[in-house]
Design an enzyme around this catalytic site. Structure first.
Site, PDB file in Angstrom:
ATOM      1  N   TYR A 170      -1.158  -0.897  10.333  1.00 35.23           N
ATOM      2  CA  TYR A 170      -1.282  -1.233   8.906  1.00 35.23           C
ATOM      3  C   TYR A 170      -0.126  -0.623   8.116  1.00 35.23           C
ATOM      4  O   TYR A 170       0.505  -1.303   7.307  1.00 35.23           O
ATOM      5  CB  TYR A 170      -2.633  -0.712   8.410  1.00 35.23           C
TER       6      TYR A 170
ATOM      7  N   SER B 149       0.865  -1.187   0.000  1.00 32.16           N
ATOM      8  CA  SER B 149       0.000   0.000   0.000  1.00 32.16           C
ATOM      9  C   SER B 149       0.896   1.230   0.000  1.00 32.16           C
ATOM     10  O   SER B 149       2.015   1.181   0.551  1.00 32.16           O
ATOM     11  CB  SER B 149      -0.878   0.023   1.251  1.00 32.16           C
TER      12      SER B 149
END
Ligand code: NAP
Length: 256
Positions: free
Chosen positions: A155, A142
């Protein structure tokens, strides 16, 4: 032979895609099948697995398993083909909080899903990847692992860890002719981020930060993943490719 059209094909090759039943993973499956691969998909929900198999008769096999559990990973290993040419670690997810809102168990849950699971599966599947003599692993990271975003630190740190794992494993497994790369998406229109994109102010802020002024479609992210899986990408390893509409390179844009 590289340079021929066969380097843009995966005929007769076996792929495994975690999270292949929905969103980016499903788009990856569609593209790998179009290139000629047979794909084993992993997800927790049988209905969505069945729908993906039905869309590609004879080309897709499914295993219902949770990548974040040891039992789930054992079921995946049992269902994986003996020679594996392409491994796409796409299953991932997030629980967004500030650090002070996390307990240890929740941090551990996020890191297990996004970082430990792909590493554990890659380790167990290493002999089958080596047997392919020219395998490709693609991590779905990401941009939250590249720049600081309001995703929550667990995350972002796990996805950044995946980027570093890409470099380290690319080095470690080059001798086995296994390439390892990451594709790092920005906002992509999937169920995962539908609640965020449904908020007009959040969407406006996202688009204002994105030079191409739109979010990605799953097929646009899948195209980069599929490319890195192809023989055409045979000299690319240890890299992270942001598929982000220019978000991560934006400096100070000229006034419109
Ligand atoms: N969408 C974005 O804007 C975006 C941006 C940056 C990065 N990413 C990354 O891209 C990847 C895919 O995201 P997406 O948006 O396509 O997600 P999605 O639409 O929610 O789809 C996730 C897929 O993974 C499966 N999955 C989730 N948790 C799993 C688990 N524990 N074990 C096995 N399968 C699991 C889901 O099926 P089941 O629910 O049935 O298990 C589904 O097939 C993730 O790694 C995510 O972090 C997405």
């Amino acid at each position: 032979m590289l340079g021929s059209m066969t380097s843009w094909r995966l005929d007769g090759k076996a792929a495994l895609v975690t999270g292949g039943s929905k969103g980016i993973g499903r788009a990856v499956v569609d593209q790998l099948v179009a290139f000629g691969a047979h794909v084993t998909i992993v997800a927790r929900t049988q209905d969505a697995i069945d729908a993906t198999i039905a869309a590609h008769p004879g080309k897709v096999t499914g295993v219902a398993a949770d990548v974040a559990t040891q039992e789930g990973r054992a079921a995946i290993i049992a269902a994986a083909p003996p020679v594996l040419h392409v491994l796409v670690h796409n299953a991932g997810g997030n629980i967004r909080r500030p650090l002070t809102g996390y307990d240890d168990a929740t941090i551990s849950q996020i890191v297990t899903l996004n970082l430990l699971s792909p590493l554990s599966l890659s380790r167990e599947l290493h002999p089958r990847l080596a047997a392919a003599k020219g395998a490709a692993i693609v991590h779905v990271g990401s941009v939250a692992g590249i720049v600081a975003l309001a995703t929550g630190v667990a995350y972002g740190a796990a996805k950044a860890g995946l980027d570093q794992a890409t470099r380290t494993l690319a080095l470690e497994w080059a001798k086995d002719d296994i390439r390892v790369n990451t594709v790092a998406p920005w906002y992509t229109r999937t169920d995962l981020v539908a609640p965020v994109l449904a908020q007009p102010r959040r969407l406006e802020a996202i688009l204002a930060r994105t030079p191409l002024a739109r979010v990605a479609e799953p097929a646009e992210v899948a195209a980069a993943i599929a490319f890195l899986a192809l023989p055409a990408a045979s000299y690319i390893t240890g890299q992270t490719l942001a598929v982000d509409g220019g978000m991560s390179i934006q400096g100070l844009a000229p006034a419109p």
